[in-house]
Write a protein that holds these residues in place. Sequence first.
Motif, PDB file in Angstrom:
ATOM      1  N   VAL A  53       0.843  -1.200   0.000  1.00  0.00           N
ATOM      2  CA  VAL A  53       0.000   0.000   0.000  1.00  0.00           C
ATOM      3  C   VAL A  53       0.877   1.248   0.000  1.00  0.00           C
ATOM      4  CG1 VAL A  53      -1.581   1.391   1.409  1.00  0.00           C
ATOM      5  CG2 VAL A  53      -2.060  -1.029   1.022  1.00  0.00           C
ATOM      6  N   LEU A  54       1.890   1.261   0.862  1.00  0.00           N
ATOM      7  CA  LEU A  54       2.804   2.401   0.920  1.00  0.00           C
ATOM      8  C   LEU A  54       3.559   2.560  -0.391  1.00  0.00           C
ATOM      9  CD1 LEU A  54       4.298   1.998   4.519  1.00  0.00           C
ATOM     10  CD2 LEU A  54       2.517   3.580   3.773  1.00  0.00           C
ATOM     11  N   LYS A  55       3.974   1.453  -0.974  1.00  0.00           N
ATOM     12  CA  LYS A  55       4.685   1.493  -2.252  1.00  0.00           C
ATOM     13  C   LYS A  55       3.796   2.067  -3.347  1.00  0.00           C
ATOM     14  CE  LYS A  55       7.411  -1.526  -5.329  1.00  0.00           C
ATOM     15  NZ  LYS A  55       6.664  -1.440  -6.594  1.00  0.00           N
ATOM     16  N   SER A  56       2.546   1.626  -3.372  1.00  0.00           N
ATOM     17  CA  SER A  56       1.611   2.076  -4.399  1.00  0.00           C
ATOM     18  C   SER A  56       1.266   3.558  -4.246  1.00  0.00           C
ATOM     19  CB  SER A  56       0.330   1.237  -4.339  1.00  0.00           C
ATOM     20  OG  SER A  56      -0.614   1.694  -5.275  1.00  0.00           O
ATOM     21  N   GLN A  57       1.090   3.987  -3.015  1.00  0.00           N
ATOM     22  CA  GLN A  57       0.667   5.368  -2.764  1.00  0.00           C
ATOM     23  C   GLN A  57       1.823   6.361  -2.740  1.00  0.00           C
ATOM     24  OE1 GLN A  57      -1.558   4.920   0.906  1.00  0.00           O
ATOM     25  NE2 GLN A  57      -3.478   4.528  -0.191  1.00  0.00           N
ATOM     26  N   GLY A  58       3.047   5.849  -2.610  1.00  0.00           N
ATOM     27  CA  GLY A  58       4.207   6.732  -2.558  1.00  0.00           C
ATOM     28  C   GLY A  58       4.362   7.474  -1.244  1.00  0.00           C
ATOM     29  N   THR A  59       3.588   7.089  -0.239  1.00  0.00           N
ATOM     30  CA  THR A  59       3.582   7.789   1.050  1.00  0.00           C
ATOM     31  C   THR A  59       4.926   7.714   1.756  1.00  0.00           C
ATOM     32  OG1 THR A  59       1.272   7.122   1.272  1.00  0.00           O
ATOM     33  CG2 THR A  59       2.338   8.008   3.240  1.00  0.00           C
ATOM     34  N   LEU A  60       5.479   6.515   1.853  1.00  0.00           N
ATOM     35  CA  LEU A  60       6.728   6.339   2.588  1.00  0.00           C
ATOM     36  C   LEU A  60       7.882   7.039   1.897  1.00  0.00           C
ATOM     37  CD1 LEU A  60       8.264   5.120   4.927  1.00  0.00           C
ATOM     38  CD2 LEU A  60       8.431   2.977   3.645  1.00  0.00           C
ATOM     39  N   ALA A 242      10.266   6.362  11.007  1.00  0.00           N
ATOM     40  CA  ALA A 242       9.411   6.873   9.930  1.00  0.00           C
ATOM     41  C   ALA A 242       8.678   5.734   9.231  1.00  0.00           C
ATOM     42  CB  ALA A 242      10.243   7.663   8.928  1.00  0.00           C
ATOM     43  N   ILE A 243       9.385   4.621   9.028  1.00  0.00           N
ATOM     44  CA  ILE A 243       8.754   3.461   8.387  1.00  0.00           C
ATOM     45  C   ILE A 243       7.636   2.909   9.266  1.00  0.00           C
ATOM     46  CG2 ILE A 243       9.120   1.088   7.598  1.00  0.00           C
ATOM     47  CD1 ILE A 243      12.043   1.923   6.958  1.00  0.00           C
ATOM     48  N   LEU A 244       7.906   2.764  10.554  1.00  0.00           N
ATOM     49  CA  LEU A 244       6.903   2.217  11.462  1.00  0.00           C
ATOM     50  C   LEU A 244       5.692   3.139  11.577  1.00  0.00           C
ATOM     51  CD1 LEU A 244       9.110   0.726  14.337  1.00  0.00           C
ATOM     52  CD2 LEU A 244       8.113  -0.433  12.347  1.00  0.00           C
ATOM     53  N   LYS A 245       5.912   4.437  11.598  1.00  0.00           N
ATOM     54  CA  LYS A 245       4.796   5.389  11.655  1.00  0.00           C
ATOM     55  C   LYS A 245       3.939   5.276  10.399  1.00  0.00           C
ATOM     56  CE  LYS A 245       3.679  10.289  12.274  1.00  0.00           C
ATOM     57  NZ  LYS A 245       4.228  11.663  12.460  1.00  0.00           N
ATOM     58  N   ALA A 246       4.593   5.165   9.256  1.00  0.00           N
ATOM     59  CA  ALA A 246       3.865   5.020   7.992  1.00  0.00           C
ATOM     60  C   ALA A 246       3.087   3.707   7.968  1.00  0.00           C
ATOM     61  CB  ALA A 246       4.832   5.093   6.820  1.00  0.00           C
ATOM     62  N   LEU A 247       3.689   2.641   8.482  1.00  0.00           N
ATOM     63  CA  LEU A 247       3.010   1.347   8.519  1.00  0.00           C
ATOM     64  C   LEU A 247       1.789   1.379   9.426  1.00  0.00           C
ATOM     65  CD1 LEU A 247       6.077  -1.057   8.612  1.00  0.00           C
ATOM     66  CD2 LEU A 247       4.282  -1.044   6.861  1.00  0.00           C
ATOM     67  N   GLU A 248       1.883   2.071  10.559  1.00  0.00           N
ATOM     68  CA  GLU A 248       0.724   2.206  11.452  1.00  0.00           C
ATOM     69  C   GLU A 248      -0.426   2.884  10.718  1.00  0.00           C
ATOM     70  OE1 GLU A 248       2.092   4.289  14.890  1.00  0.00           O
ATOM     71  OE2 GLU A 248       3.219   2.577  15.675  1.00  0.00           O
ATOM     72  N   GLY A 249      -0.106   3.927   9.963  1.00  0.00           N
ATOM     73  CA  GLY A 249      -1.129   4.619   9.194  1.00  0.00           C
ATOM     74  C   GLY A 249      -1.719   3.725   8.115  1.00  0.00           C
ATOM     75  N   VAL A 284      -5.975 -10.085   9.615  1.00  0.00           N
ATOM     76  CA  VAL A 284      -6.174  -9.224  10.783  1.00  0.00           C
ATOM     77  C   VAL A 284      -5.146  -8.111  10.707  1.00  0.00           C
ATOM     78  CG1 VAL A 284      -6.165  -9.082  13.297  1.00  0.00           C
ATOM     79  CG2 VAL A 284      -7.046 -11.138  12.162  1.00  0.00           C
ATOM     80  N   TYR A 285      -5.601  -6.863  10.758  1.00  0.00           N
ATOM     81  CA  TYR A 285      -4.708  -5.720  10.645  1.00  0.00           C
ATOM     82  C   TYR A 285      -4.244  -5.256  12.028  1.00  0.00           C
ATOM     83  CZ  TYR A 285      -6.326  -5.312   5.813  1.00  0.00           C
ATOM     84  OH  TYR A 285      -6.613  -5.556   4.507  1.00  0.00           O
ATOM     85  N   GLY A 286      -3.098  -4.604  12.046  1.00  0.00           N
ATOM     86  CA  GLY A 286      -2.600  -4.015  13.285  1.00  0.00           C
ATOM     87  C   GLY A 286      -1.126  -4.268  13.482  1.00  0.00           C
ATOM     88  N   ILE A 287      -0.367  -3.196  13.717  1.00  0.00           N
ATOM     89  CA  ILE A 287       1.062  -3.305  14.003  1.00  0.00           C
ATOM     90  C   ILE A 287       1.272  -2.951  15.473  1.00  0.00           C
ATOM     91  CG2 ILE A 287       1.459  -0.937  13.173  1.00  0.00           C
ATOM     92  CD1 ILE A 287       4.253  -1.837  12.311  1.00  0.00           C
ATOM     93  N   ILE A 288       2.033  -3.775  16.179  1.00  0.00           N
ATOM     94  CA  ILE A 288       2.183  -3.623  17.623  1.00  0.00           C
ATOM     95  C   ILE A 288       3.656  -3.774  18.020  1.00  0.00           C
ATOM     96  CG2 ILE A 288      -0.157  -4.381  18.198  1.00  0.00           C
ATOM     97  CD1 ILE A 288       0.888  -7.166  18.659  1.00  0.00           C
TER      98      ILE A 288
END
Length: 327
Positions: A53-60, A242-249, A284-288
């Motif tokens: 998703v991050l790769k596709s959206q270019g967010t990260l 930064a990667i972890l914050k983007a993944l949480e989003g 199941v979604y969610g990063i912890i």
Amino acid sequence: MSRIIYSWLLFPLILGLVLAGCGESALSSDSGSSGGGKVVRIGYQKGSSSLLVLKSQGTLEKDLKQLGYTLQWTEFQAGPPLLEALGAGSIDFGTTGAPPPIFAQAAGADLVYVAATKPSPKTQAILVPKTSDIKSVADLKGKKVAVQKGSSAHALLVQALEKAGLKYSDIQPVYLAPSDAKAAFEGGSVDAWSIWDPYYAMEVAETGARVIADGESAGLANRSFYLASRKFATEHKDAVDAILKALEGAEGWSEAHRDEVAKLVSSQTGVDEAVQREVEHRRVYGIIPVSDDIVREQQELADLFYSLGLIPKKINVRDAVLPEYQH
């Protein structure tokens, strides 16, 4: 079992092949930017939905650019070759299931856990052909079962056999990467296949393969981990954060937009969109954070692999956990 130990003991040679681009485990490399300076190299798989998703959206890429980094993506068929590349220094960060870091740590890789996901027990299964006489895991005694060595599906196979009252030695494991396992399964040279999504969903959709066990029935948590080389995690904590914050989003957005995730991921991987929707709706979604309970869970799995002779030495999972990423 000796083959898997032998493979991991020889992984420095394999790493050299990865670096040289000679193997097929690293399927593709796509640089997010051609600029110079610091580069973050991320490994992913077809099942790495949030990274895709991050790769596709270019967010990260945008987030890291603000910190002075450019971004490079590399696709792998499975977790073990991804961590071989991490150990070789050809990528910095990636995600796999629970077993690959155990096997990598036992082989001497200096990696660290930086985050975990919530369990998704229904996203992997043991499959048999549509017309097979095999009805349950107990029927696998004496049968050939394809599985990627050191993968999450390997853990599923071990756990399912144990729950069914079988020993690992009661079956004939055939260690194959997903593409080779698919050919063997459909060609009849193996009797069953332990595999994860999206390959699991694809096989059911394409051939009508039947499920005889999944993570839920086997009592396996089946969580994934985000991992980095120790050097990268300690020297570039700003990038990791930064990667972890983007993944949480991405996880939060994905949970609320499963069909859109399927469309995005399908466009990146070539997996049929309807099949990918099936994958996303059972995930199941969610990063912890990597909690003490999760470390204990990993240690129990590592001890099980060692007791079966699948890794060459005992490991202490906590050695691969940095305090700043544990809560």
